[in-house]
Enzyme design. Structure first.
Site, PDB file in Angstrom:
ATOM      1  N   ASN A 155       0.802  -1.232   0.000  1.00 39.56           N
ATOM      2  CA  ASN A 155       0.000   0.000   0.000  1.00 39.56           C
ATOM      3  C   ASN A 155       0.833   1.281   0.000  1.00 39.56           C
ATOM      4  O   ASN A 155       0.378   2.317  -0.484  1.00 39.56           O
ATOM      5  CB  ASN A 155      -0.970   0.011   1.188  1.00 39.56           C
ATOM      6  CG  ASN A 155      -2.347  -0.469   0.748  1.00 39.56           C
ATOM      7  OD1 ASN A 155      -2.686  -0.385  -0.443  1.00 39.56           O
ATOM      8  ND2 ASN A 155      -3.139  -0.979   1.676  1.00 39.56           N
ATOM      9  N   PHE A 413      -2.529  -8.289   3.906  1.00 37.59           N
ATOM     10  CA  PHE A 413      -1.097  -7.964   4.050  1.00 37.59           C
ATOM     11  C   PHE A 413      -0.726  -6.632   3.406  1.00 37.59           C
ATOM     12  O   PHE A 413       0.379  -6.485   2.863  1.00 37.59           O
ATOM     13  CB  PHE A 413      -0.224  -9.109   3.480  1.00 37.59           C
ATOM     14  CG  PHE A 413      -0.821 -10.473   3.704  1.00 37.59           C
ATOM     15  CD1 PHE A 413      -1.106 -10.894   4.992  1.00 37.59           C
ATOM     16  CD2 PHE A 413      -1.159 -11.302   2.651  1.00 37.59           C
ATOM     17  CE1 PHE A 413      -1.695 -12.132   5.216  1.00 37.59           C
ATOM     18  CE2 PHE A 413      -1.754 -12.531   2.865  1.00 37.59           C
ATOM     19  CZ  PHE A 413      -2.028 -12.946   4.151  1.00 37.59           C
ATOM     20  N   CYS A 414      -1.660  -5.674   3.438  1.00 35.05           N
ATOM     21  CA  CYS A 414      -1.403  -4.343   2.853  1.00 35.05           C
ATOM     22  C   CYS A 414      -1.070  -4.440   1.367  1.00 35.05           C
ATOM     23  O   CYS A 414      -0.363  -3.584   0.830  1.00 35.05           O
ATOM     24  CB  CYS A 414      -0.259  -3.618   3.558  1.00 35.05           C
ATOM     25  SG  CYS A 414      -0.655  -3.109   5.202  1.00 35.05           S
ATOM     26  N   ASN A 415      -1.534  -5.502   0.707  1.00 32.27           N
ATOM     27  CA  ASN A 415      -1.277  -5.654  -0.734  1.00 32.27           C
ATOM     28  C   ASN A 415      -2.614  -5.959  -1.404  1.00 32.27           C
ATOM     29  O   ASN A 415      -2.872  -7.087  -1.831  1.00 32.27           O
ATOM     30  CB  ASN A 415      -0.270  -6.792  -0.959  1.00 32.27           C
ATOM     31  CG  ASN A 415       0.199  -6.880  -2.400  1.00 32.27           C
ATOM     32  OD1 ASN A 415      -0.527  -6.504  -3.323  1.00 32.27           O
ATOM     33  ND2 ASN A 415       1.398  -7.392  -2.604  1.00 32.27           N
TER      34      ASN A 415
END
Ligand SMILES: Cc1ncc(COP(=O)(O)O)c(C=O)c1O
Length: 495
Positions: A155, A413-415
């Site tokens: 992110n 996972f911030c993806n």
């Protein structure tokens, strides 16, 4: 071997489990003879990471954060006890002592990555996100500039698009494709062939996906350069278990977080920047430490040169020496040794997990990403399925893992880009979620409105991983054999 439990039930009998593990380990060693060369790490596991086995803890979240050795803590503590260190921005003796230690760390970071000091410099930041923010806010985006990035990105890389958008740049995402979650090379190359020749153009990709473990081609760097792009290589998930040689590859900017590589200290990352590219960055403000001088009445300021112009305020001067201690420690073990070990364990785990099937023949695991170790790292994302293909709620899996003293990570996972592809979410799915009036979490929205999985489970291996860790995880996964998601997981949803 511990008295492993799931929901209060033993997942294996401790008397027989040790013998079983020894037998499996023997077979493993026959299959991966290179593992023998990494036996030094078994000694370190006992001497430097003994707390893992004392606590019977299976740590499988190295992509979240690495683990520090006792050695690092001892060395750093001795360093702090021996000196008098003050704020570096002065020339008194305590200040100079800090400056000397910090400059030594800066130099060593370059040496570690085989980066020539003539070509590269190091800007210390809070973390990889801080390093990416420096690029985002300082990059000379303008009308017509292109910001090109892969779906598969953290992110903090996605966030740079807001700086690009504010300066009227064009933003292009290149998708990855399920089930391998790799990026189509031809699409990347087609986009790279079209920079705006009248503006600066920025291309960002991760060397290794923090979602799937996929390793993207470092050859893209020189290809992008050939078309005139500036390149950010997000190395945060790659460098803990892989060699990054900046005399072979020459990205313009490399963000990373040291805690992912060496566990300690937290709160320190860096941007390794090519000096030639750094001169195009314009920080949007100034602060203490970034300027030669500033005037209130003159209403002007003079930026420092090079890395200093981007290090806002006081750097983490007591922790930077711990970065050098940690990197020297890794170098002494050898990053290739760590790599070899992690990849042997990953290969075994991928095979074993993919082979798990319920009695009715349905698979237990849906693995997102490559099922072999070709161009991938030691990070595995997956969901657990019941015999009817229902997905176990990942919160439930995390809880049961925790009850077994297993640390793993769940979510996206911030993806989000890699997750959207992996879970089959479309643009329409995502847009309607944001249109809803109530502020819904990503997960609630997707489950409620779309009936799709909104997250995964991620396990990742690293410096102190051993066979017992992966074997115990397999035993844990086996407890889901022939188990219904309806009874146990609270929430169920179709993939
Ligand atoms: C590939 C990648 N980039 C960037 C980051 C951001 O790192 P940090 O949270 O330390 O800023 C991470 C963290 O997981 C990552 O895996």
């Amino acid at each position: 071997m511990s008295t492993d439990k799931v929901d209060g039930k033993r997942i294996n009998n401790p008397e027989t489990s040790f013998a079983k593990m020894e037998q499996e380990f023997g077979l493993f060693r026959q299959r991966f003879p290179a593992y023998e060369r990494t036996s030094r790490i078994d000694e370190l596991r006992a001497s430097e990471y003994g707390r893992l086995d004392r606590a019977e803890h299976v740590y499988l979240d190295y992509t979240g954060g690495g683990l520090y050795s006792d050695h690092q803590i001892r060395e750093h503590s001795a360093f702090l006890k021996a000196g008098i260190f003050g704020n570096p921005h002065s020339s008194n003796p305590s200040s100079l002592a800090s400056t000397e230690a910090d400059e030594s760390a800066r130099k060593y970071v370059l040496e570690y990555f085989n980066a020539s000091p003539e070509e590269y410099t190091v800007i210390f930041t809070l973390n990889a996100s801080g390093a990416l923010k420096i690029v985002g806010e300082s990059y000379p985006f303008g009308p017509g500039s292109r910001y090109l990035l892969t779906f598969d990105n953290h992110n903090a890389v996605n966030g740079i698009r807001e700086f690009a958008r504010a300066k009227c740049a064009n933003i292009t995402y290149v998708p990855n494709a399920a089930p391998e979650l790799r990026i189509d090379e031809t699409r990347i190359e087609a986009e790279l062939a079209k920079p705006n020749p009248h503006a600066r153009n920025l291309f960002v990709f991760p060397a290794q996906s923090n979602f799937s473990g996929v390793q993207h081609s470092l050859e893209w760097i020189s290809k992008a350069h050939a078309f005139g792009w500036d390149v950010v290589l997000d190395a945060a998930a790659f460098v803990p278990t892989n060699t990054l040689d900046l005399s072979t590859y020459h990205p313009d900017f490399v963000p990373l977080s040291f805690y992912k590589m060496i566990g300690y200290p937290t709160g320190v990352g860096c941007l390794i920047a090519r000096k030639g590219a750094l001169k195009f960055l314009r920080p949007p403000w100034f602060a203490g430490g970034t300027i030669e001088m500033a005037s209130v009445q003159g209403d002007r300021y003079l930026l420092s040169e090079g890395a200093k112009a981007f290090e806002e305020g006081t750097i983490d001067y007591l922790n930077l020496p711990a970065v050098e201690i940690g990197l020297r420690y890794i170098r002494q073990i050898g990053i290739q040794t760590i790599h070899e070990r992690v990849m042997s364990l990953t290969a075994w785990l991928l095979d074993r997990l993919a082979a798990l099937h319920h009695k009715n023949g349905a698979p237990v695991m849906e693995i997102y990403g490559p099922k072999d170790t070709l161009s991938r790292g030691g990070t595995i994302a997956f969901n657990l399925l019941d015999p009817n293909g229902l997905v176990f709620n990942f919160h439930y899996v995390e809880e049961t893992a925790a009850a077994n003293n297993i640390s793993l990570r769940t979510g996206c996972f911030c993806n989000p880009g890699a997750g959207e592809i992996a879970f089959g979410l479309t643009k329409a799915d995502m847009v309607t979620c944001f249109d809803e009036e109530e502020r819904a979490s990503f997960e609630r929205c997707i489950i409620a409105a779309k009936g799709k999985t909104a997250g995964a489970i991620r396990i990742s291996l690293g410096i102190a991983s051993n066979f017992s860790d992966v074997h115990r995880f397999e035993l844990f996964a086996e407890t889901f054999l022939d188990k219904s998601a309806k009874n146990d997981s609270g929430t169920t949803f179709h993939d």
